[in-house]
Design a protein around this motif. Structure first.
Motif, mmCIF file in Angstrom:
data_model
loop_
_atom_site.group_PDB
_atom_site.id
_atom_site.type_symbol
_atom_site.label_atom_id
_atom_site.label_comp_id
_atom_site.label_asym_id
_atom_site.label_seq_id
_atom_site.Cartn_x
_atom_site.Cartn_y
_atom_site.Cartn_z
ATOM 1 N N LEU A 93 -2.857 -0.525 -4.749
ATOM 2 C CA LEU A 93 -1.608 -0.788 -4.076
ATOM 3 C C LEU A 93 -1.456 -0.069 -2.838
ATOM 4 O O LEU A 93 -1.058 -0.625 -1.693
ATOM 5 C CB LEU A 93 -0.434 -0.783 -4.962
ATOM 6 C CG LEU A 93 0.883 -1.055 -4.434
ATOM 7 C CD1 LEU A 93 1.049 -2.492 -4.137
ATOM 8 C CD2 LEU A 93 2.070 -0.805 -5.466
ATOM 9 N N VAL A 94 -1.434 1.433 -3.128
ATOM 10 C CA VAL A 94 -1.118 2.211 -1.925
ATOM 11 C C VAL A 94 -2.128 2.222 -0.832
ATOM 12 O O VAL A 94 -1.542 1.884 0.455
ATOM 13 C CB VAL A 94 -1.001 3.667 -2.585
ATOM 14 C CG1 VAL A 94 -1.124 4.774 -1.611
ATOM 15 C CG2 VAL A 94 -0.132 3.787 -3.516
ATOM 16 N N SER A 97 4.523 6.548 1.684
ATOM 17 C CA SER A 97 5.215 6.126 2.853
ATOM 18 C C SER A 97 5.838 7.306 3.520
ATOM 19 O O SER A 97 5.545 7.528 4.609
ATOM 20 C CB SER A 97 5.914 5.028 2.758
ATOM 21 O OG SER A 97 5.501 3.706 2.073
ATOM 22 N N SER A 130 -3.817 -0.301 -0.198
ATOM 23 C CA SER A 130 -3.769 -1.744 0.508
ATOM 24 C C SER A 130 -2.646 -1.745 1.519
ATOM 25 O O SER A 130 -2.738 -2.561 2.641
ATOM 26 C CB SER A 130 -3.817 -2.987 -0.418
ATOM 27 O OG SER A 130 -2.356 -2.899 -0.985
ATOM 28 N N GLN A 131 -1.747 -1.093 1.322
ATOM 29 C CA GLN A 131 -0.535 -0.854 2.144
ATOM 30 C C GLN A 131 -0.831 0.389 3.270
ATOM 31 O O GLN A 131 -0.018 0.027 4.297
ATOM 32 C CB GLN A 131 0.654 -0.428 1.428
ATOM 33 C CG GLN A 131 1.147 -1.436 0.409
ATOM 34 C CD GLN A 131 1.827 -2.955 1.001
ATOM 35 O OE1 GLN A 131 2.578 -2.678 1.953
ATOM 36 N NE2 GLN A 131 1.280 -3.866 0.528
ATOM 37 N N HIS A 132 -1.381 1.248 2.861
ATOM 38 C CA HIS A 132 -1.620 2.542 3.856
ATOM 39 C C HIS A 132 -3.033 2.710 3.774
ATOM 40 O O HIS A 132 -3.443 3.717 3.114
ATOM 41 C CB HIS A 132 -0.897 3.701 3.610
ATOM 42 C CG HIS A 132 0.629 3.442 3.560
ATOM 43 N ND1 HIS A 132 1.456 2.942 4.520
ATOM 44 C CD2 HIS A 132 1.612 3.207 2.504
ATOM 45 C CE1 HIS A 132 2.686 2.846 4.407
ATOM 46 N NE2 HIS A 132 2.952 2.902 3.101
ATOM 47 N N SER A 183 12.393 1.228 1.381
ATOM 48 C CA SER A 183 11.327 1.409 2.456
ATOM 49 C C SER A 183 11.873 1.390 3.740
ATOM 50 O O SER A 183 10.890 1.759 4.688
ATOM 51 C CB SER A 183 10.560 0.074 1.971
ATOM 52 O OG SER A 183 11.165 -0.857 1.970
ATOM 53 N N LEU A 207 4.306 3.989 -3.820
ATOM 54 C CA LEU A 207 4.271 3.167 -2.305
ATOM 55 C C LEU A 207 5.179 4.039 -1.537
ATOM 56 O O LEU A 207 5.001 4.313 -0.366
ATOM 57 C CB LEU A 207 4.538 1.974 -2.419
ATOM 58 C CG LEU A 207 4.065 0.937 -1.330
ATOM 59 C CD1 LEU A 207 2.531 1.304 -1.055
ATOM 60 C CD2 LEU A 207 4.043 -0.364 -1.529
#
Ligand SMILES: NC(=O)C1=CN([C@@H]2O[C@H](COP(=O)(O)OP(=O)(O)OC[C@H]3O[C@@H](n4cnc5c(N)ncnc54)[C@H](OP(=O)(O)O)[C@@H]3O)[C@@H](O)[C@H]2O)[C@@H](O)CC1
Ligand SMILES: [K+]
Length: 505
Positions: free
Chosen positions: A286-287, A265, A289-291, A486, A261
Motif C-alpha cells: 500500500l505504502v 507521507s 503504491s502511494q509513494h 492526509s 500511509l
C-alpha cells in the motif's frame, strides 16, 4: 521564540531595577491604559465617555490597575473601581486625584452590566492557591453578568487572568476569562500552558527591561516561525540522501493500514533524504503504491518511527518493535515511539533520544504502569507536570499531545506549542506528527548519536515538529473547514517553506 519565566525569576529580575528607581509600575500602567484605548478605538467607540470598571486587589497587581485607571480618567474615560481590601497607597491616591470613582461591592453588578471594559487587577504573580474571597465572589458575579449581557464586555487582564497559576497554568478554582492579557516584562508559563492559556486571550507583552536580569534558561519556550531555520536542514549543493537523513518507519498493520500511509507521507514531507518502510508485507504494498519513492529494504537509518497503528496485541509485531527500539538505543539512533508502542516504556528506561508522543489517555496508561497513576482529567488539569513526571520516570523525551502540545526531557526547559486549529484534532493526525518528528530527528540523527544523551535537542525538535504540524493544519483548513489527516501531511512542505522564509516572530 517565546520565552516564559516563573514568578520568582520575574521578581528577582525586577528587584535591581526597582532599586535603581526605574518606575516599573508606571510603565506597566501606561501600557495597560494604552491597550485599553487601542481596543476601545478598534471597536469603533470614542474613548471619552467609555465606561471602564477596574477590579482592584490589594497587591501591586491592583496598583497597576489603579494607575491605569488614573490615566484613563484623565482621558475622559468614566472610570470606577471595586476594591477587595486596602489598596496600593500611591495608586489609590493617583486614581482618586484623577476622579476615579470607588464603588462598594454592592454596586458591582450594575457597574459590570454597563461597563464596556473590565480591567482585572485582582491578583497577579503574587497569587497563591485558588482564588479566595472576596476576589472569588467578585469573579463568580462577573461571570454571571457576562453571560447575561447582550454584548460581552472587553476584559483586559493585568499581567495574568486572576485565578490561573502563573508558573504552571493550572486553574485550581474560578478564574476570570480575559480577551486580552497585558503581561508585564515577560510572559509567564501559565499564559501558554493549558488550561490557564484558555483564560488569557491575546497576549500583549510590555517590555520593562527585565531581560538582562533574567536567568539565561527560561522555564518554558515556544518555537516560532523564525526558529525553524535553525532546526530544519536546508540541503546545500553537496547534500545527498544520507546526509539529509534516512527515516525508518515501522508503523501500520492489517488492522490500521492507514497509519502506515500517514506516517510515511509525513516522514517524506518533512524533508528527510529517504524513508525506509519496515511494516507488514500488505501495508508495504500500500505504502509503495502511494509513494514510489519509499524504500522497503533495510540499510542505514538515522531515526526510527515505531508504533503508530502497530497491533501490539500481535506478539510478533510487538517483539519486532521492542527489538528495533533496543537496537536503536544501543546504536544511539533517535526513536519516535508512538501509540501502542509507548507501553514498552512501562518497564524499561531509555535515553532522552527516545521521544514518546502520547495523548492524555496513553500517558495515563504509561504512568499507571510505572506506579504513578494519574487520571486523564488530572493530566489535562496540569499537562506540563504530567509530561515532566513521565520523562523523569522513563528517561524519555515526552511530547504530550493536546490543544497545547508540551515537550520535555527529564531536565532542561519545557516546550509548549499552542494555537493550532481545533480541526487538527482528527483521526490520524498523531500518525502524521510521529512521521514528521521522525523526519526532523533523522536530519539531526548523526549529531544526536555523537552527543549520546539528547541534551534537550529532542525536546526542541519535538516542539518544532509540533509547530509545523499546527501550521500545516492551519494551511489545510484555510479560512475554516473540516480537514483530514492526509491534508495535514500534504500541507507540511508549505508549512516548512513558509517558516523558512519567515522574517517575523
Ligand atoms: N513590583 C513592581 O513594582 C511591579 C509589579 N508589577 C505587578 O505587581 C504584581 C505582583 O504584585 P504583588 O507581588 O503585590 O502580588 P499580587 O499579584 O498583587 O497579589 C498579592 C495580593 O493578592 C492576595 N492574594 C494572594 N493569593 C490570593 C488568592 N489565592 N486569592 C485572593 N487573593 C490572593 C494577597 O493577599 P494576602 O496573601 O497578602 O492576604 C495580596 O493582597 C505583578 O503581577 C504585576 O501586575 C508590575 O507592575 C511590574 C512592577
Ligand atoms: K490580574
Amino acid at each position: 521564540m517565546l520565552r516564559a519565566y516563573r514568578s520568582d525569576d520575574v521578581r528577582q529580575a525586577e528587584a535591581p531595577l526597582l532599586e535603581r528607581g526605574v518606575p516599573l509600575m508606571d510603565r506597566a500602567a501606561a501600557a495597560l491604559a494604552t491597550e485599553v484605548i487601542r481596543r476601545v478605538r478598534a471597536l469603533g467607540n470614542r474613548v471619552p465617555g467609555t465606561e471602564v470598571l477596574g477590579l482592584v486587589g490589594s497587591g501591586n497587581n491592583g496598583g497597576d490597575v489603579l494607575f491605569a485607571l488614573a490615566r484613563l480618567a484623565r482621558r475622559g474615560v468614566s472610570a470606577s473601581a471595586i476594591l477587595t481590601g486596602t489598596p496600593h497607597a500611591a495608586g489609590y491616591a493617583a486614581a482618586s486625584r484623577a476622579g476615579v470613582r470607588f464603588a462598594d461591592a454592592g454596586t458591582l453588578r450594575s457597574l459590570a452590566e454597563s461597563a464596556e471594559v473590565w480591567i482585572d487587577g485582582l491578583v497577579g504573580i503574587g497569587a497563591r492557591g485558588p482564588l479566595r474571597e472576596p476576589a472569588l465572589e467578585i469573579v463568580r458575579e462577573l461571570e454571571e453578568v457576562r453571560v447575561g449581557r447582550p454584548v460581552e464586555p472587553l476584559v483586559i487582564a493585568a499581567d495574568l487572568p486572576s485565578g490561573i497559576g502563573a508558573d504552571d497554568g493550572t486553574v485550581p478554582g474560578l478564574a476570570l476569562r480575559a480577551n486580552v492579557t497585558v503581561t508585564m516584562g515577560i510572559a509567564k508559563p501559565g499564559l501558554v500552558l493549558d488550561p490557564g492559556r484558555r483564560y488569557a486571550g491575546e497576549i500583549v507583552q510590555v517590555p520593562l527591561g527585565l531581560e538582562e536580569f533574567l536567568p539565561s534558561e527560561p522555564a518554558l519556550l515556544s518555537v516560532g516561525a523564525r526558529d525553524i531555520a535553525d532546526m530544519w536542514d536546508v540541503p546545500g549543493p553537496d547534500s545527498h540522501k544520507y546526509s539529509r537523513g534516512v527515516v525508518g518507519v515501522m508503523t501500520g498493520s492489517l488492522r490500521y493500514p492507514g497509519a502506515a500511509l500517514l506516517s510515511t507521507s509525513a516522514a517524506l514531507a518533512g524533508g528527510a533524504g529517504m524513508v525506509r518502510y519496515a511494516g507488514p508485507r500488505e501495508t508495504s504494498r500500500l505504502v509503495v503504491s502511494q509513494h514510489p519513492e519509499i524504500v522497503t529494504d533495510m540499510g542505514r537509518v538515522q531515526a526510527w518511527v515505531l508504533g503508530s497503528g502497530v497491533n501490539m496485541d500481535d506478539p510478533e509485531a510487538a517483539s519486532e518493535v521492542a527489538r528495533r527500539l533496543q537496537e536503536s538505543i544501543t546504536a544511539g539512533i533517535p526513536v519516535v515511539l508512538d501509540a501502542g508502542a509507548i507501553t514498552l516504556l512501562g518497564s524499561i528506561d531509555v535515553p532522552s533520544t527516545v521521544v514518546i508522543t502520547p495523548h492524555a489517555g496513553e500517558l495515563a496508561e504509561l504512568l499507571a504502569a510505572r506506579g504513578e497513576p494519574l487520571s486523564r482529567e488530572e493530566i489535562a488539569a496540569a499537562p506540563s507536570r504530567a509530561a515532566r513526571l513521565a520523562a523523569t520516570l522513563t528517561g524519555a523525551t515526552v511530547l504530550l499531545k493536546g490543544s497545547v502540545d508540551v515537550a520535555c526531557a527529564p531536565d532542561d526547559p519545557l516546550w509548549a506549542q499552542g494555537g493550532a486549529a481545533g480541526w487538527r484534532a482528527t483521526a490520524g493526525a498523531g500518525d502524521v506528527l510521529a512521521g514528521l518528528l521522525g523526519s526532523i530527528l533523522a536530519q539531526w540523527g548523526d549529531e544526536l548519536a555523537d552527543l549520546g544523551k539528547g541534551h534537550g535537542i529532542p525536546a526542541r525538535l519535538a516542539a518544532a515538529a509540533s509547530y509545523i504540524h499546527g501550521r500545516a493544519a492551519a494551511i489545510a483548513y484555510g479560512t475554516g473547514r473540516p480537514i483530514v489527516a492526509s491534508e495535514i501531511a500534504g500541507a507540511i512542505p508549505q508549512a516548512i517553506g513558509e517558516a523558512l522564509a519567515s522574517t517575523g516572530e
